[in-house]
Write a protein that holds these residues in place. Structure first.
Motif, PDB file in Angstrom:
ATOM      1  N   LEU A   8      44.151   2.256  54.194  1.00 45.84           N
ATOM      2  CA  LEU A   8      44.418   2.420  52.768  1.00 45.84           C
ATOM      3  C   LEU A   8      45.903   2.625  52.501  1.00 45.84           C
ATOM      4  O   LEU A   8      46.442   2.091  51.514  1.00 45.84           O
ATOM      5  CB  LEU A   8      43.613   3.592  52.215  1.00 45.84           C
ATOM      6  CG  LEU A   8      42.094   3.375  52.134  1.00 45.84           C
ATOM      7  CD1 LEU A   8      41.411   4.634  51.610  1.00 45.84           C
ATOM      8  CD2 LEU A   8      41.753   2.173  51.268  1.00 45.84           C
ATOM      9  N   ILE A   9      46.575   3.384  53.353  1.00 41.71           N
ATOM     10  CA  ILE A   9      48.023   3.571  53.185  1.00 41.71           C
ATOM     11  C   ILE A   9      48.741   2.239  53.366  1.00 41.71           C
ATOM     12  O   ILE A   9      49.643   1.887  52.593  1.00 41.71           O
ATOM     13  CB  ILE A   9      48.546   4.620  54.176  1.00 41.71           C
ATOM     14  CG1 ILE A   9      48.015   6.005  53.795  1.00 41.71           C
ATOM     15  CG2 ILE A   9      50.078   4.640  54.202  1.00 41.71           C
ATOM     16  CD1 ILE A   9      48.301   7.080  54.826  1.00 41.71           C
ATOM     17  N   SER A  10      48.327   1.488  54.361  1.00 41.81           N
ATOM     18  CA  SER A  10      48.925   0.177  54.599  1.00 41.81           C
ATOM     19  C   SER A  10      48.670  -0.759  53.419  1.00 41.81           C
ATOM     20  O   SER A  10      49.566  -1.514  53.011  1.00 41.81           O
ATOM     21  CB  SER A  10      48.352  -0.430  55.883  1.00 41.81           C
ATOM     22  OG  SER A  10      48.807  -1.745  56.076  1.00 41.81           O
ATOM     23  N   ALA A  11      47.468  -0.710  52.848  1.00 39.63           N
ATOM     24  CA  ALA A  11      47.145  -1.566  51.703  1.00 39.63           C
ATOM     25  C   ALA A  11      47.981  -1.178  50.483  1.00 39.63           C
ATOM     26  O   ALA A  11      48.443  -2.045  49.730  1.00 39.63           O
ATOM     27  CB  ALA A  11      45.657  -1.464  51.378  1.00 39.63           C
ATOM     28  N   PHE A  12      48.171   0.122  50.285  1.00 40.46           N
ATOM     29  CA  PHE A  12      49.002   0.582  49.163  1.00 40.46           C
ATOM     30  C   PHE A  12      50.438   0.086  49.315  1.00 40.46           C
ATOM     31  O   PHE A  12      51.051  -0.408  48.357  1.00 40.46           O
ATOM     32  CB  PHE A  12      48.964   2.106  49.085  1.00 40.46           C
ATOM     33  CG  PHE A  12      49.970   2.681  48.124  1.00 40.46           C
ATOM     34  CD1 PHE A  12      49.768   2.597  46.762  1.00 40.46           C
ATOM     35  CD2 PHE A  12      51.126   3.302  48.593  1.00 40.46           C
ATOM     36  CE1 PHE A  12      50.702   3.123  45.868  1.00 40.46           C
ATOM     37  CE2 PHE A  12      52.061   3.820  47.720  1.00 40.46           C
ATOM     38  CZ  PHE A  12      51.845   3.729  46.342  1.00 40.46           C
ATOM     39  N   ILE A  13      50.980   0.205  50.521  1.00 39.10           N
ATOM     40  CA  ILE A  13      52.350  -0.256  50.772  1.00 39.10           C
ATOM     41  C   ILE A  13      52.442  -1.765  50.615  1.00 39.10           C
ATOM     42  O   ILE A  13      53.432  -2.301  50.099  1.00 39.10           O
ATOM     43  CB  ILE A  13      52.803   0.171  52.177  1.00 39.10           C
ATOM     44  CG1 ILE A  13      52.918   1.709  52.250  1.00 39.10           C
ATOM     45  CG2 ILE A  13      54.123  -0.477  52.552  1.00 39.10           C
ATOM     46  CD1 ILE A  13      53.967   2.300  51.325  1.00 39.10           C
TER      47      ILE A  13
ATOM     48  N   ALA B 122      31.033  16.402  62.322  1.00 33.76           N
ATOM     49  CA  ALA B 122      32.252  16.453  61.520  1.00 33.76           C
ATOM     50  C   ALA B 122      33.386  15.691  62.204  1.00 33.76           C
ATOM     51  O   ALA B 122      34.189  15.029  61.540  1.00 33.76           O
ATOM     52  CB  ALA B 122      32.654  17.908  61.271  1.00 33.76           C
ATOM     53  N   GLU B 123      33.451  15.760  63.551  1.00 28.87           N
ATOM     54  CA  GLU B 123      34.537  15.080  64.256  1.00 28.87           C
ATOM     55  C   GLU B 123      34.380  13.561  64.216  1.00 28.87           C
ATOM     56  O   GLU B 123      35.375  12.830  64.211  1.00 28.87           O
ATOM     57  CB  GLU B 123      34.634  15.570  65.696  1.00 28.87           C
ATOM     58  CG  GLU B 123      33.373  15.398  66.512  1.00 28.87           C
ATOM     59  CD  GLU B 123      33.499  16.035  67.886  1.00 28.87           C
ATOM     60  OE1 GLU B 123      34.625  16.316  68.313  1.00 28.87           O
ATOM     61  OE2 GLU B 123      32.447  16.256  68.524  1.00 28.87           O
ATOM     62  N   ASP B 124      33.140  13.076  64.163  1.00 27.07           N
ATOM     63  CA  ASP B 124      32.908  11.639  64.013  1.00 27.07           C
ATOM     64  C   ASP B 124      33.367  11.172  62.634  1.00 27.07           C
ATOM     65  O   ASP B 124      34.018  10.123  62.500  1.00 27.07           O
ATOM     66  CB  ASP B 124      31.430  11.305  64.190  1.00 27.07           C
ATOM     67  CG  ASP B 124      30.876  11.774  65.524  1.00 27.07           C
ATOM     68  OD1 ASP B 124      31.618  11.701  66.525  1.00 27.07           O
ATOM     69  OD2 ASP B 124      29.711  12.207  65.561  1.00 27.07           O
ATOM     70  N   LYS B 125      33.035  11.959  61.623  1.00 27.05           N
ATOM     71  CA  LYS B 125      33.454  11.623  60.257  1.00 27.05           C
ATOM     72  C   LYS B 125      34.973  11.652  60.145  1.00 27.05           C
ATOM     73  O   LYS B 125      35.580  10.793  59.493  1.00 27.05           O
ATOM     74  CB  LYS B 125      32.831  12.599  59.267  1.00 27.05           C
ATOM     75  CG  LYS B 125      31.311  12.543  59.204  1.00 27.05           C
ATOM     76  CD  LYS B 125      30.766  13.614  58.277  1.00 27.05           C
ATOM     77  CE  LYS B 125      29.235  13.616  58.261  1.00 27.05           C
ATOM     78  NZ  LYS B 125      28.694  14.690  57.402  1.00 27.05           N
ATOM     79  N   ALA B 126      35.594  12.648  60.784  1.00 28.18           N
ATOM     80  CA  ALA B 126      37.053  12.760  60.720  1.00 28.18           C
ATOM     81  C   ALA B 126      37.715  11.541  61.344  1.00 28.18           C
ATOM     82  O   ALA B 126      38.715  11.025  60.820  1.00 28.18           O
ATOM     83  CB  ALA B 126      37.513  14.034  61.422  1.00 28.18           C
ATOM     84  N   LEU B 127      37.175  11.061  62.462  1.00 30.18           N
ATOM     85  CA  LEU B 127      37.740   9.882  63.114  1.00 30.18           C
ATOM     86  C   LEU B 127      37.633   8.661  62.199  1.00 30.18           C
ATOM     87  O   LEU B 127      38.595   7.899  62.045  1.00 30.18           O
ATOM     88  CB  LEU B 127      37.018   9.618  64.437  1.00 30.18           C
ATOM     89  CG  LEU B 127      37.616   8.523  65.324  1.00 30.18           C
ATOM     90  CD1 LEU B 127      39.025   8.905  65.781  1.00 30.18           C
ATOM     91  CD2 LEU B 127      36.720   8.258  66.535  1.00 30.18           C
ATOM     92  N   ALA B 128      36.457   8.489  61.579  1.00 27.51           N
ATOM     93  CA  ALA B 128      36.272   7.355  60.664  1.00 27.51           C
ATOM     94  C   ALA B 128      37.209   7.470  59.458  1.00 27.51           C
ATOM     95  O   ALA B 128      37.771   6.463  59.002  1.00 27.51           O
ATOM     96  CB  ALA B 128      34.819   7.294  60.202  1.00 27.51           C
ATOM     97  N   ILE B 129      37.398   8.677  58.956  1.00 27.47           N
ATOM     98  CA  ILE B 129      38.291   8.883  57.808  1.00 27.47           C
ATOM     99  C   ILE B 129      39.729   8.550  58.173  1.00 27.47           C
ATOM    100  O   ILE B 129      40.473   7.954  57.380  1.00 27.47           O
ATOM    101  CB  ILE B 129      38.171  10.334  57.295  1.00 27.47           C
ATOM    102  CG1 ILE B 129      36.814  10.542  56.621  1.00 27.47           C
ATOM    103  CG2 ILE B 129      39.301  10.673  56.322  1.00 27.47           C
ATOM    104  CD1 ILE B 129      36.504  11.990  56.287  1.00 27.47           C
ATOM    105  N   LEU B 130      40.146   8.884  59.382  1.00 22.16           N
ATOM    106  CA  LEU B 130      41.506   8.560  59.819  1.00 22.16           C
ATOM    107  C   LEU B 130      41.694   7.050  59.942  1.00 22.16           C
ATOM    108  O   LEU B 130      42.752   6.519  59.568  1.00 22.16           O
ATOM    109  CB  LEU B 130      41.810   9.248  61.154  1.00 22.16           C
ATOM    110  CG  LEU B 130      42.047  10.757  61.076  1.00 22.16           C
ATOM    111  CD1 LEU B 130      42.115  11.365  62.473  1.00 22.16           C
ATOM    112  CD2 LEU B 130      43.340  11.048  60.309  1.00 22.16           C
TER     113      LEU B 130
END
Length: 418
Positions: free
Chosen positions: A72-77, A58-66
C-alpha cells in the motif's frame, strides 16, 4: 467429503509439490522460481474460494498486515510520483503472498518435499555453474537469474538451509543416512555455486548465521563440541578458499580493497566498489532533500544526468540501474515510511523466529533457525545490492519466509498438543 485441511487431500499435495518445485528450479531453469510460485498461488486462490475458516494467531495476522502495508505504501508513492507501472512489480508480490500464507498455514508442505527441493536446487546449481564456467567460459556463474550476485546469494541461502535440514534428517527413522548424505551434498553444491559466483557481499551473512545455529543447538552437554566444530569448520573453509585461486576469491578481495582505497584517496568511481560508494553518497544526499516521500524515478534520474553533464559526478555512477543498497533504494524512492515498513517486516519476522530458537521441540528449533537465517541473510545481502528489487530475489525471500513460517507454526502446534 474429505476435509480441506486433511493431509491426504489434493490441496495438501499441491502445497508440497509447489514448495519442491520452487526450491528445485529457482537456480537451474529460466524463471525457475515462477513455476512453484504459480502453483502455490493458484492453489491458494482455490483454497480461499471455498471460504474456509482461518484460525490465525495474532502473529500470523501481523505478518499479513506487514505484507499489505509494504504494498500500500508503494502504491501510494506510485500514484504520488507518477512512477512507471513496472515500479509496482516487485511490491505487488507482497500482497499476492498473503493468500499463499493463508493456504500454507492450513496445509503446510511436507518437510521431505521442502528439503528434497533444496537438495535438488543445490545439486542442479552446480551443473549450471560448471557448465557456465568451464564450457561457456563465463568468469562468474550467474545461472538463469539477473546476475552473478543474486545467483550466488540464493545459492548460499540454499546451502545454509540444507545444513539446517541435517538436524531434521537425523530424527528420521528410515533412510536417515541417505537424507543426511543428500543434504550434505546439497550444502556443498550450493556453497560451491556461491563461491563460483564470486559474490563478495554474501559473506557478510555467514557470521550471524553461525551465531543463530549456535544459539539453537548448543546445550551444556555439547557446548564445547559445538564451539570446536564451528572453529574447525571456519578454519577448513578459510584454508580451502586460500588454496583455491581458480575461484578468484582472494583476487576479488584484493580488488575490493584496492577500489576502496582508490575511491577514498582519488575519488575514483568507475570501478565496481567505487561506483557503489559513489551511488550511496548520491543517494544519501538525495534522501536528505526529500526524506519523507522520496524522489520519483524520473526526477532522480534527471538529477543524476544533470550532475553528470556538469561533470560533478562520474557518468559511470549515473548510469547504474540502482543504488546497490536495498535500504537506500527504498528510502530514496518510497520515502521514510517505505523504509520503516520494510525494516519492520525484517525485524518482526526475525524476532518471531528467534523466539523459537530455544524451543523444547527440535523440529520447531530447526524451522526457526531456518527462518531466522533467511531473515538475517537477506538483511545482509541488501547492504550491497537491491536484492528485493528483482523477481528472483523478492520471490525467493517471500516464499521461503512463508514456507518456513507455516511449517514452524504447524510443528509448534503438534508439539503443544502432545
Amino acid at each position: 467429503m474429505i476435509a480441506i485441511d486433511s493431509p491426504g487431500t489434493w490441496l495438501s499435495r499441491i502445497a508440497s509439490v509447489g514448495a519442491f518445485l520452487f526450491f528445485a528450479l529457482t537456480l537451474s531453469a529460466p524463471s525457475g522460481y515462477s513455476y512453484g510460485t504459480a502453483l502455490l498461488f493458484l492453489a491458494s486462490v482455490a483454497f480461499l474460494c471455498r471460504r474456509p475458516h482461518l484460525s490465525l494467531l495474532a502473529e500470523d495476522k501481523a505478518l499479513a498486515i506487514l505484507f499489505l502495508a509494504i504494498f500500500l505504501i508503494s502504491a501510494f508513492i506510485f500514484l504520488l510520483h507518477g512512477n512507471p507501472l513496472k515500479t509496482l512489480d516487485q511490491t505487488s508480490r507482497y500482497v499476492l503472498a498473503i493468500p499463499v500464507l493463508f493456504l500454507l498455514l492450513r496445509v503446510p508442505p511436507s518437510l521431505s518435499f521442502v528439503w528434497g527441493g533444496l537438495f535438488v536446487g543445490g545439486v542442479t546449481s552446480v551443473a549450471i555453474t560448471l557448465w557456465q564456467r568451464h564450457w561457456l567460459g563465463i568468469a562468474r556463474a550467474d545461472g538463469f537469474v539477473t546476475s552473478a550476485i543474486p545467483y550466488g546469494d540464493i545459492a548460499l541461502m540454499i546451502a545454509l538451509l540444507c545444513i539446517a535440514g541435517l538436524f531434521w534428517a537425523c530424527t528420521l527413522r528410515r533412510h536417515a543416512w541417505l537424507w543426511c548424505l543428500a543434504l550434505v551434498l546439497g550444502a556443498l553444491a550450493g556453497f560451491y555455486s556461491f563461491i563460483a559466483s564470486e559474490t563478495r557481499g554474501g559473506w557478510l551473512a555467514v557470521p550471524p548465521v553461525v551465531v543463530l545455529f549456535f544459539i539453537a543447538f548448543a546445550r551444556k552437554h555439547n557446548v564445547k563440541w559445538t564451539i570446536h566444530a564451528i572453529v574447525t569448520l571456519l578454519l577448513v573453509v578459510g584454508v580451502v578458499l586460500s588454496l583455491a585461486p581458480d575461484l578468484g576469491i582472494k583476487a576479488r578481495y584484493d580488488e575490493a580493497v584496492k577500489e576502496v582505497q582508490m575511491y577514498r584517496n582519488q575519488q575514483v568511481s568507475d570501478t565496481s566498489v567505487g561506483a557503489r560508494l559513489g551511488a550511496w553518497h548520491l543517494a544519501l544526499a538525495g534522501i536528505s532533500e526529500k526524506p519523507l516521500l522520496g524522489w520519483s524515478y524520473k526526477d532522480y534520474d534527471a538529477k543524476l544526468d544533470r550532475l553528470a553533464a556538469e561533470k560533478k559526478i562520474d557518468p559511470f555512477v549515473s548510469g547504474l540501474s540502482n543504488t546497490h543498497n536495498n535500504y537506500l533504494e527504498v528510502w530514496l524512492h518510497q520515502g521514510l515510511f517505505g523504509l520503516l515498513a520494510l525494516l519492520t517486516l525484517y525485524f518482526y519476522a526475525f524476532w518471531r523466529f528467534c523466539r523459537r530458537l530455544r524451543h523444547d521441540g527440535l523440529m520447531v528449533r530447526v524451522l526457526a533457525v531456518s527462518g531466522a537465517s533467511l531473515m538475517v541473510s537477506f538483511f545482509m545481502f541488501g547492504m550491497t545490492q537491491v536484492i528485493l528489487g528483482r523477481n528472483n530475489g523478492v520471490l525467493f525471500f517471500l516464499l521461503t519466509l512463508i514456507i518456513f513460517w507455516a511449517c514452524m507454526r504447524h510443528e509448534e502446534g503438534k508439539h503443544n498438543s502432545t
